[in-house]
Design a protein around this motif. Structure first.
Motif, PDB file in Angstrom:
ATOM      1  N   LEU A  22       0.817  -1.212   0.000  1.00 11.61           N
ATOM      2  CA  LEU A  22       0.000   0.000   0.000  1.00 11.61           C
ATOM      3  C   LEU A  22       0.850   1.262   0.000  1.00 11.61           C
ATOM      4  O   LEU A  22       0.450   2.284  -0.554  1.00 11.61           O
ATOM      5  CB  LEU A  22      -0.941  -0.008   1.208  1.00 11.61           C
ATOM      6  CG  LEU A  22      -2.069  -1.052   1.136  1.00 11.61           C
ATOM      7  CD1 LEU A  22      -2.736  -1.233   2.490  1.00 11.61           C
ATOM      8  CD2 LEU A  22      -3.103  -0.653   0.082  1.00 11.61           C
ATOM      9  N   THR A  23       2.037   1.190   0.611  1.00 13.14           N
ATOM     10  CA  THR A  23       2.839   2.418   0.735  1.00 13.14           C
ATOM     11  C   THR A  23       4.032   2.428  -0.215  1.00 13.14           C
ATOM     12  O   THR A  23       4.878   3.315  -0.130  1.00 13.14           O
ATOM     13  CB  THR A  23       3.355   2.590   2.180  1.00 13.14           C
ATOM     14  OG1 THR A  23       4.165   1.457   2.499  1.00 13.14           O
ATOM     15  CG2 THR A  23       2.226   2.684   3.177  1.00 13.14           C
TER      16      THR A  23
ATOM     17  N   LEU B 419      -6.982  -8.712   4.763  1.00 14.44           N
ATOM     18  CA  LEU B 419      -8.262  -8.548   4.072  1.00 14.44           C
ATOM     19  C   LEU B 419      -8.084  -8.077   2.621  1.00 14.44           C
ATOM     20  O   LEU B 419      -8.945  -8.293   1.785  1.00 14.44           O
ATOM     21  CB  LEU B 419      -9.127  -7.554   4.854  1.00 14.44           C
ATOM     22  CG  LEU B 419     -10.581  -7.391   4.417  1.00 14.44           C
ATOM     23  CD1 LEU B 419     -11.358  -8.693   4.594  1.00 14.44           C
ATOM     24  CD2 LEU B 419     -11.264  -6.274   5.201  1.00 14.44           C
ATOM     25  N   GLY B 420      -6.950  -7.454   2.345  1.00 10.78           N
ATOM     26  CA  GLY B 420      -6.703  -6.951   0.990  1.00 10.78           C
ATOM     27  C   GLY B 420      -5.570  -5.953   1.041  1.00 10.78           C
ATOM     28  O   GLY B 420      -5.022  -5.697   2.113  1.00 10.78           O
ATOM     29  N   GLY B 421      -5.202  -5.419  -0.119  1.00  5.90           N
ATOM     30  CA  GLY B 421      -4.121  -4.445  -0.132  1.00  5.90           C
ATOM     31  C   GLY B 421      -2.753  -5.088  -0.033  1.00  5.90           C
ATOM     32  O   GLY B 421      -1.769  -4.431   0.275  1.00  5.90           O
ATOM     33  N   ASP B 422      -2.689  -6.397  -0.301  1.00  5.44           N
ATOM     34  CA  ASP B 422      -1.405  -7.090  -0.182  1.00  5.44           C
ATOM     35  C   ASP B 422      -0.761  -7.339  -1.547  1.00  5.44           C
ATOM     36  O   ASP B 422       0.233  -8.042  -1.650  1.00  5.44           O
ATOM     37  CB  ASP B 422      -1.582  -8.410   0.575  1.00  5.44           C
ATOM     38  CG  ASP B 422      -2.680  -9.276  -0.034  1.00  5.44           C
ATOM     39  OD1 ASP B 422      -3.117  -8.965  -1.166  1.00  5.44           O
ATOM     40  OD2 ASP B 422      -3.104 -10.247   0.617  1.00  5.44           O
ATOM     41  N   GLY B 423      -1.350  -6.783  -2.598  1.00  7.60           N
ATOM     42  CA  GLY B 423      -0.739  -6.904  -3.911  1.00  7.60           C
ATOM     43  C   GLY B 423      -1.200  -8.104  -4.713  1.00  7.60           C
ATOM     44  O   GLY B 423      -0.893  -8.221  -5.902  1.00  7.60           O
ATOM     45  N   ARG B 436      -6.283  -3.699  -5.945  1.00  3.39           N
ATOM     46  CA  ARG B 436      -7.040  -2.515  -5.524  1.00  3.39           C
ATOM     47  C   ARG B 436      -8.040  -2.046  -6.575  1.00  3.39           C
ATOM     48  O   ARG B 436      -8.573  -0.954  -6.506  1.00  3.39           O
ATOM     49  CB  ARG B 436      -6.089  -1.395  -5.079  1.00  3.39           C
ATOM     50  CG  ARG B 436      -5.344  -1.822  -3.810  1.00  3.39           C
ATOM     51  CD  ARG B 436      -4.689  -0.761  -2.966  1.00  3.39           C
ATOM     52  NE  ARG B 436      -5.130   0.598  -3.098  1.00  3.39           N
ATOM     53  CZ  ARG B 436      -6.090   1.158  -2.334  1.00  3.39           C
ATOM     54  NH1 ARG B 436      -6.696   0.440  -1.407  1.00  3.39           N
ATOM     55  NH2 ARG B 436      -6.399   2.424  -2.501  1.00  3.39           N
ATOM     56  N   GLN B 488     -13.672   0.101   9.184  1.00  2.00           N
ATOM     57  CA  GLN B 488     -12.490   0.734   9.787  1.00  2.00           C
ATOM     58  C   GLN B 488     -11.193   0.175   9.189  1.00  2.00           C
ATOM     59  O   GLN B 488     -10.232   0.909   8.969  1.00  2.00           O
ATOM     60  CB  GLN B 488     -12.514   0.547  11.308  1.00  2.00           C
ATOM     61  CG  GLN B 488     -13.602   1.376  11.974  1.00  2.00           C
ATOM     62  CD  GLN B 488     -13.824   1.006  13.440  1.00  2.00           C
ATOM     63  OE1 GLN B 488     -13.079   0.218  14.005  1.00  2.00           O
ATOM     64  NE2 GLN B 488     -14.855   1.567  14.037  1.00  2.00           N
ATOM     65  N   ILE B 489     -11.187  -1.118   8.911  1.00  2.00           N
ATOM     66  CA  ILE B 489      -9.995  -1.710   8.276  1.00  2.00           C
ATOM     67  C   ILE B 489      -9.807  -1.101   6.884  1.00  2.00           C
ATOM     68  O   ILE B 489      -8.703  -0.725   6.489  1.00  2.00           O
ATOM     69  CB  ILE B 489     -10.127  -3.251   8.183  1.00  2.00           C
ATOM     70  CG1 ILE B 489     -10.155  -3.883   9.581  1.00  2.00           C
ATOM     71  CG2 ILE B 489      -8.985  -3.837   7.352  1.00  2.00           C
ATOM     72  CD1 ILE B 489     -10.404  -5.386   9.600  1.00  2.00           C
ATOM     73  N   CYS B 492      -8.524   2.390   6.986  1.00  4.74           N
ATOM     74  CA  CYS B 492      -7.096   2.400   7.309  1.00  4.74           C
ATOM     75  C   CYS B 492      -6.272   2.028   6.069  1.00  4.74           C
ATOM     76  O   CYS B 492      -5.221   2.612   5.817  1.00  4.74           O
ATOM     77  CB  CYS B 492      -6.815   1.437   8.463  1.00  4.74           C
ATOM     78  SG  CYS B 492      -5.124   1.483   9.047  1.00  4.74           S
ATOM     79  N   GLU B 493      -6.792   1.072   5.291  1.00  4.95           N
ATOM     80  CA  GLU B 493      -6.113   0.706   4.048  1.00  4.95           C
ATOM     81  C   GLU B 493      -6.008   1.928   3.131  1.00  4.95           C
ATOM     82  O   GLU B 493      -4.952   2.185   2.542  1.00  4.95           O
ATOM     83  CB  GLU B 493      -6.881  -0.422   3.333  1.00  4.95           C
ATOM     84  CG  GLU B 493      -6.253  -0.804   1.991  1.00  4.95           C
ATOM     85  CD  GLU B 493      -7.089  -1.795   1.174  1.00  4.95           C
ATOM     86  OE1 GLU B 493      -7.864  -2.581   1.773  1.00  4.95           O
ATOM     87  OE2 GLU B 493      -6.949  -1.774  -0.068  1.00  4.95           O
ATOM     88  N   GLU B 495      -5.989   5.065   3.990  1.00  2.00           N
ATOM     89  CA  GLU B 495      -5.010   5.997   4.572  1.00  2.00           C
ATOM     90  C   GLU B 495      -3.584   5.573   4.199  1.00  2.00           C
ATOM     91  O   GLU B 495      -2.761   6.401   3.805  1.00  2.00           O
ATOM     92  CB  GLU B 495      -5.121   5.983   6.100  1.00  2.00           C
ATOM     93  CG  GLU B 495      -6.006   7.035   6.697  1.00  2.00           C
ATOM     94  CD  GLU B 495      -5.895   7.034   8.224  1.00  2.00           C
ATOM     95  OE1 GLU B 495      -4.942   7.602   8.758  1.00  2.00           O
ATOM     96  OE2 GLU B 495      -6.774   6.413   8.872  1.00  2.00           O
ATOM     97  N   LEU B 496      -3.331   4.266   4.317  1.00  3.04           N
ATOM     98  CA  LEU B 496      -1.994   3.758   3.973  1.00  3.04           C
ATOM     99  C   LEU B 496      -1.707   3.990   2.490  1.00  3.04           C
ATOM    100  O   LEU B 496      -0.616   4.383   2.098  1.00  3.04           O
ATOM    101  CB  LEU B 496      -1.891   2.263   4.293  1.00  3.04           C
ATOM    102  CG  LEU B 496      -1.826   1.891   5.778  1.00  3.04           C
ATOM    103  CD1 LEU B 496      -2.111   0.410   5.980  1.00  3.04           C
ATOM    104  CD2 LEU B 496      -0.458   2.250   6.365  1.00  3.04           C
ATOM    105  N   ALA B 497      -2.736   3.753   1.676  1.00  2.00           N
ATOM    106  CA  ALA B 497      -2.557   3.906   0.232  1.00  2.00           C
ATOM    107  C   ALA B 497      -2.281   5.360  -0.115  1.00  2.00           C
ATOM    108  O   ALA B 497      -1.529   5.654  -1.051  1.00  2.00           O
ATOM    109  CB  ALA B 497      -3.786   3.389  -0.503  1.00  2.00           C
ATOM    110  N   VAL B 499      -0.642   7.440   1.681  1.00  2.00           N
ATOM    111  CA  VAL B 499       0.782   7.635   1.993  1.00  2.00           C
ATOM    112  C   VAL B 499       1.615   7.164   0.798  1.00  2.00           C
ATOM    113  O   VAL B 499       2.525   7.831   0.339  1.00  2.00           O
ATOM    114  CB  VAL B 499       1.198   6.841   3.254  1.00  2.00           C
ATOM    115  CG1 VAL B 499       2.713   6.875   3.428  1.00  2.00           C
ATOM    116  CG2 VAL B 499       0.497   7.378   4.482  1.00  2.00           C
ATOM    117  N   GLY B 500       1.201   5.989   0.273  1.00  2.00           N
ATOM    118  CA  GLY B 500       1.907   5.428  -0.884  1.00  2.00           C
ATOM    119  C   GLY B 500       1.843   6.354  -2.071  1.00  2.00           C
ATOM    120  O   GLY B 500       2.838   6.580  -2.761  1.00  2.00           O
TER     121      GLY B 500
END
Lengths: 590, 503
Positions: A22-23, B419-423, B436, B488-489, B492-493, B495-497, B499-500
């Motif tokens: 993600l980052t 849950l996701g966001g792991d590529g 995504r 909420q998860i 947060c995903e 928010e992290l994205a 940053v990316g």
């Protein structure tokens, strides 16, 4: 990266890998950044009392709700045992059995044992199996935390099946001492090219084979080898997407739909040895003192092409020549030595026309270890764990092969009754969920017991429905006569009925599905048939035979789908009819 | 009350091979029972045909029979063991402990009881008496008993023809209706009727398929909330709740195939206490003298109506989960209760100072997620229903539901790290979407309404596609509290994205 966000993400259960993707970082970078910022998990106790009383059983979980770390510090020499994670087909209770044995053995040898696993169904996650239990995911991130936090001396990754094995190289790269056979040796056995080179060096034959990274290469390779070929992706357990293909069309379909081939993950293409006898050999080896002992040889009942996790097996072998057995022993020793195996190794052989081919070598605990251990009365997993942690096999007193004077038959159990409509023909793709053992001084009785235990008891009288493919018609007269001699009546359709009549036997003819009612399905549904022998007609099964097989499952009628299992059934019925069966404890057998 | 001294040997019947619905949890419970009974000085006789179990290792029982778990083979073992007792010269008894080997062990023991084999050889059943097992296992008797003690059960009726069936439908008064043919294997021929046409069709088919031409018609509880209570009772009538479990997936999915969470998250304390009281009333009414039982409840999210679904008067799959979730060794304690102890006499190994009569309290959240193997059975139907299809499970512990859910998802061995966001992409048939990507609405809707192995991931897809918690609730009937946690998860995903994206 913002510390507050990082802490929040970890508290919400995000893994380093998710945060990395993600980052836009790598997992290693996230880990380094996180550790530098001091964001590491705390370990808390599962104590039945929400921390109101002191807990004496060290059963831990990690959390990023940090502070209050409850780990009991100790300076004993610690060994971590990596479990197998959730059960799935291909990775079941057998590996948990091995991990539990490792914990017992190393505890006995004075180590502090740490179990890491995420499967609540198991004995390995019982709080008194190991000295410390960590109920945690089996990922690089979660395992490394525990290893580093506990300053372990070493880890055992070869007992929990594919899950921990997949972590072994990554763990090693991060400074984990992988005990026993090195991950490099395991890779050498898994990597087709390195493996072929090793066999070439040792002068051990394997079926002709090749690699393909795309559809065209696969077709070229298959044509070079000649059909049928066995195709499968590299690095899998349980024969996922493993298939025997008979034509270009079938192969193209497979490459397009069943696998994602790439240069990093090529597809393996092997010449398929038709009608070969497969044998699983489990051995224990100690590279330190040069001792190698074969624990057991299991001859498959079904011919090659059935996944070893699904095949019925007999220990010791009952049809193989002494020469073939000696050759397998010789090859097993040579490969264990070459791979510097310290611990367990499983080899799958195919014997055809007295030539022994190596199909696969796995220098780790295999699915058959518990079965073999119980058949010979020696705890192989336990011995192997001791050897991996430094004991010498010669000093542990297991240096001679044990050949039982009784028979142990393994039968597999399938979930087809939960998946109505699914054809039940056995294939290189494993689909069984469990296994049973039949033990007896008589081979026929041992087989019959295995069928009883698998909820498919052999009938002792009644009607046998025989419907076999043209290629198996030659076997019909003998088989039919055997059943008649045992007092059964025969029922058959079309061609099979002709074959039976030509052999001079009486047969009740019944309609094929397309020929009108009543047909074989009606008889099955009315419980008029006590046993079904139905072999698949070829590469693409006909719809009516699939219906017969699935109906047999749904009506609970015992069914044999290979000629060899039908023959085993005959021997089993004969033995039980002759003298019934007795029961005996394993303590008395050994 | 002390341990029984009239017993010399205890025969434990194991569960046999691993099958769907009966996995290695019975090795875990059987192994514990063997250890506990040996510790008490009894001779343990074990029968189990499964060689891959720890319990069949020669050290765990004194006499280990790797023989078929069938009434015939077990009778042979009983005869042999009685002869052994005679040879040893003891007047101690051989007793049978039937409640630790899953349904297989229980059915085998009950068969030996019904055919008079146990009586003939003078073998007593300990742990649960045959009549209690029958009251718990026989659906009709259990229902009547529940009504007698003032608890609610699904409205139902038995039909042998279309006229009966219409009368029942009128009495229940509302579709959908559940049709269950009697005595068919694995519930074959049953189904859910959403209208009169389907009802007529399914009823006729069901009556036809049933060998006794009988069907059970039940009011549908699909979409209701589902709960489980693990209860233990001793012979002095002490009762404790070991663990309360909430099913994330509402009714309609087998508990073995549901994501489950311990302790219960979405009931008020008052509602929980009512369920706790009901659990005690049930275990007493059924008459499980000593040992553990699993009781399933359902609650209507619209009005709070609580219904008793069923009870397992034995150590079950959920007992293993409850043991691991709380640290309380249910099988071990059950074995000790069966030989005469009471809960207050057994010390808790973990705290050493509290007895087993203390109800466990947990200060964390446990999530269990089932593991499926549909890729191996491509001709079969991959949707989840009342017949269990999963082959295993993972469990994870965290301080919050969010933490434990994501830890559990990365334990599944399906290549996902949460849950996701792991590529990792999302494969749907022959199409592979990016990790995504926003997935098509109709696909999301379909995956939310029809329970399936990936549904939890589609909650993320739905939220990312802009569906609201209320919309997702309407489609899936998954409690809004769980959906809010997942929201909420997902936030947060994002928010992290971001940053990316700004990096």
């Amino acid at each position: 990266m913002d510390l507050e966000l990082l802490e929040k993400a970890k508290a919400y259960g995000f893994s380093d890998r998710q945060i990395a993707h993600l980052t836009g970082r790598t997992e290693d970078e996230v880990r380094a950044e996180r550790k530098a910022a001091g964001v590491v998990p705390a370990y808390r106790l599962v104590d039945t009392c929400a921390a109101e009383f002191e807990a004496y059983t060290p059963y831990y979980y990690s959390t990023y709700d940090r502070g209050d770390d409850e780990i009991d510090a100790s300076d004993r020499k610690k060994v971590m045992i990596l479990g197998g994670g959730p059960n799935r087909i291909g990775q079941g209770i057998e590996f948990d059995y091995c991990c539990v044995h490792a914990a017992f053995a190393l505890k006995e040898d004075g180590f502090e044992t740490l179990m890491v696993n995420s499967n609540p169904e198991t004995v390995s996650t019982d709080y008194d199996t190991s000295d410390k239990l960590f109920f945690e995911p089996l990922t690089l991130e979660d395992v490394l935390h525990i290893y580093e936090r506990e300053k372990c001396w070493g880890a055992i990754a070869q007992f929990g099946g594919q899950t921990p094995l997949n972590l072994a190289l990554g763990l090693q790269a991060n400074g984990v001492n992988i005990l026993g056979t090195s991950p490099q040796s395991i890779e050498r056995a898994e990597d087709r090219e390195m493996f072929a080179a090793m066999l070439h060096k040792l002068d051990i034959p394997q079926p002709p084979n090749g690699l393909a990274t795309n559809e065209e290469e696969a077709v070229t390779e298959a044509q070079k080898l000649g059909y049928p070929v066995l195709v499968r992706p590299s690095f899998v357990l349980g024969g996922r997407a493993m298939q025997i293909v008979y034509s270009d069309n079938e192969l193209r379909h497979y490459m397009q739909h069943a696998v994602e081939a790439s240069p990093e993950r090529p597809v393996l293409v092997d010449k398929f040895l038709e009608d070969a006898t497969e044998v699983d050999v489990d051995c224990i080896a100690d590279a330190k003192d040069g001792t190698i002992v074969v624990g057991g040889m299991l001859e498959h009942v079904e011919f090659a092409g059935v996944h070893s996790g699904d095949a019925a097996m007999v220990l010791p072998p009952h049809n193989l020549s002494q020469a073939a057995i000696d050759t397998m022993r010789e090859y097993t020793h040579a490969m264990a030595k070459e791979l510097e195996v310290t611990g367990l190794m499983n080899v799958q052989y195919a014997v055809k026309d007295e030539i022994v081919y190596v199909l696969e070598v796995n220098p780790r605990a295999s699915r058959t270890i518990p079965f073999v251990s119980k058949a010979i009365g020696k705890p192989l997993a336990k011995l192997a764990a001791q050897v991996m942690a430094g004991a010498k096999l010669s000093e542990l007193g297991f240096t001679e092969e044990i050949w039982p004077t009784y028979w142990a038959v393994k039968e597999s159990v399938f979930p087809f009754n939960k998946f109505i409509g699914q054809d039940i023909i056995l294939s290189p793709e494993m689909r069984s969920t469990g296994e049973v053992m039949g033990l007896d001084p008589d081979l026929g009785v041992a087989y019959a017991k295995s069928q009883m235990a698998a909820s498919s008891p052999l009938p002792l009288e009644g009607k046998v429905f025989i419907s076999v493919s043209d290629t198996h018609k030659d076997a019909v007269p003998t088989l039919a006569r055997d059943f008649v001699d045992l007092g059964f009546e025969l029922v058959a359709t079309g061609g099979t009925a002709n074959a039976i009549e030509e052999a001079g036997l009486v047969v009740e003819r019944v309609n094929k599905l397309a020929e009108g009612r009543p047909n074989s399905l009606d008889l099955l549904k009315n419980n008029e048939l006590q046993l079904v022998i139905n072999t698949p007609s070829g590469e693409v099964p006909r719809a009516d035979e699939v219906q017969i097989r699935t109906t047999a499952v749904y009506t609970g009628t015992p069914i044999m789908t290979t000629i060899s299992s039908a023959k085993a059934a005959v021997n089993g019925i004969r033995a039980i009819k002759k003298a019934g069966y007795g029961v005996q404890t394993v303590q008395e057998y050994h | 009350m002390p341990r029984r001294d009239d017993i010399h040997s205890v025969l434990i019947i194991g569960a046999g091979p691993i099958i769907i619905g009966q996995a290695c949890e019975f090795d875990y419970s059987g192994t514990q029972a063997c250890k506990a009974l040996k510790e008490e000085g009894y001779r343990v006789v074990l029968v189990n045909s499964n060689p891959a179990t720890i319990m069949t290792d020669p050290e765990f029982a004194d006499r280990t029979y790797i023989e078929p778990v069938t009434p015939e083979a077990v009778e042979k073992i009983i005869i042999r063991e009685l002869a052994e007792l005679k040879k040893i010269g003891t007047d101690g008894k051989l007793v049978l402990l039937p409640t630790l080997g899953g349904q297989t062990g229980l059915n085998t023991a009950m068969e030996l009881f019904r055919t008079g084999v146990l009586e003939k050889h003078g073998v007593e059943m300990i742990g649960a008496k045959a009549d209690a097992i029958e009251r718990g296992e026989d659906r009709e008797r259990f229902k009547e008993l529940m009504l007698e003690i003032g608890l609610d059960v699904p409205v139902s009726g038995i039909a042998h023809n279309m006229d009966d069936a219409w009368a029942i439908a009128d009495r229940i008064g509302k579709f959908p209706l559940i049709i269950r043919p009697a005595y068919t294997l694995g519930g074959t021929g049953g189904g859910i009727a959403y209208n009169r046409d389907e009802y007529e069709e399914l009823t006729k088919k069901g009556i036809n398929l049933s060998p006794v031409n009988e069907i059970l018609v039940e009011e549908s509880l699909i979409g209701w909330k589902e709960y489980e209570m693990e209860v233990m009772r001793d012979k002095a009538d002490n009762c404790v709740i070991i663990c309360s479990i909430e099913n994330f997936d509402p009714m309609g999915v087998h508990t073995g195939d549901s994501i489950t969470v311990a302790p219960i998250q979405t009931l008020t304390d008052k509602e929980y206490q009512i369920m706790r009281d009901a659990s005690f009333a049930i275990i007493r009414a059924v008459g499980v003298e000593t040992g553990g039982s699993n009781i399933q409840f359902s609650v209507n999210p619209d009005n709070g109506r609580m219904i008793v679904i069923e009870m397992n008067p034995r150590v079950s799959r959920s007992s293993a989960l409850a043991s691991k979730a709380t640290g309380f060794p249910i099988a071990k304690i059950a074995a000790k209760l069966a030989v005469g102890y009471t809960l207050d006499e057994i010390p808790n190994d973990i705290t050493r100072e509290t007895p087993a009569s203390f109800e466990p309290t947990i200060d964390y959240v446990v999530t269990k997620i089932p593991r499926f193997a549909f890729e191996k059975f491509q001709q079969a139907d991959p949707t989840l229903n009342t017949q269990m299809k999963s082959v295993g499970e993972a469990m994870a512990i965290g301080r919050t539901f969010k933490e434990s859910l994501q830890k559990c998802l990365r334990s599944m061995e399906i290549g996902r790290a949460g849950l996701g966001g792991d590529g990792k992409g999302w494969r749907v048939g022959d199409t592979v979407y990016g990790d995504r990507d926003i997935l098509p609405r109709d696909l999301i809707t379909q995956k939310l309404t029809t329970p399936n192995a990936e549904r939890v991931f589609y909650l993320r897809h739905a939220l990312r596609a802009g569906l609201t918690v209320d919309e997702i609730f309407e489609l899936s009937k998954i409690d809004r509290w769980f959906l809010t946690q997942i929201q909420q998860i997902v936030d947060c995903e994002e928010e992290l994205a971001s940053v990316g994206a700004s990096a």
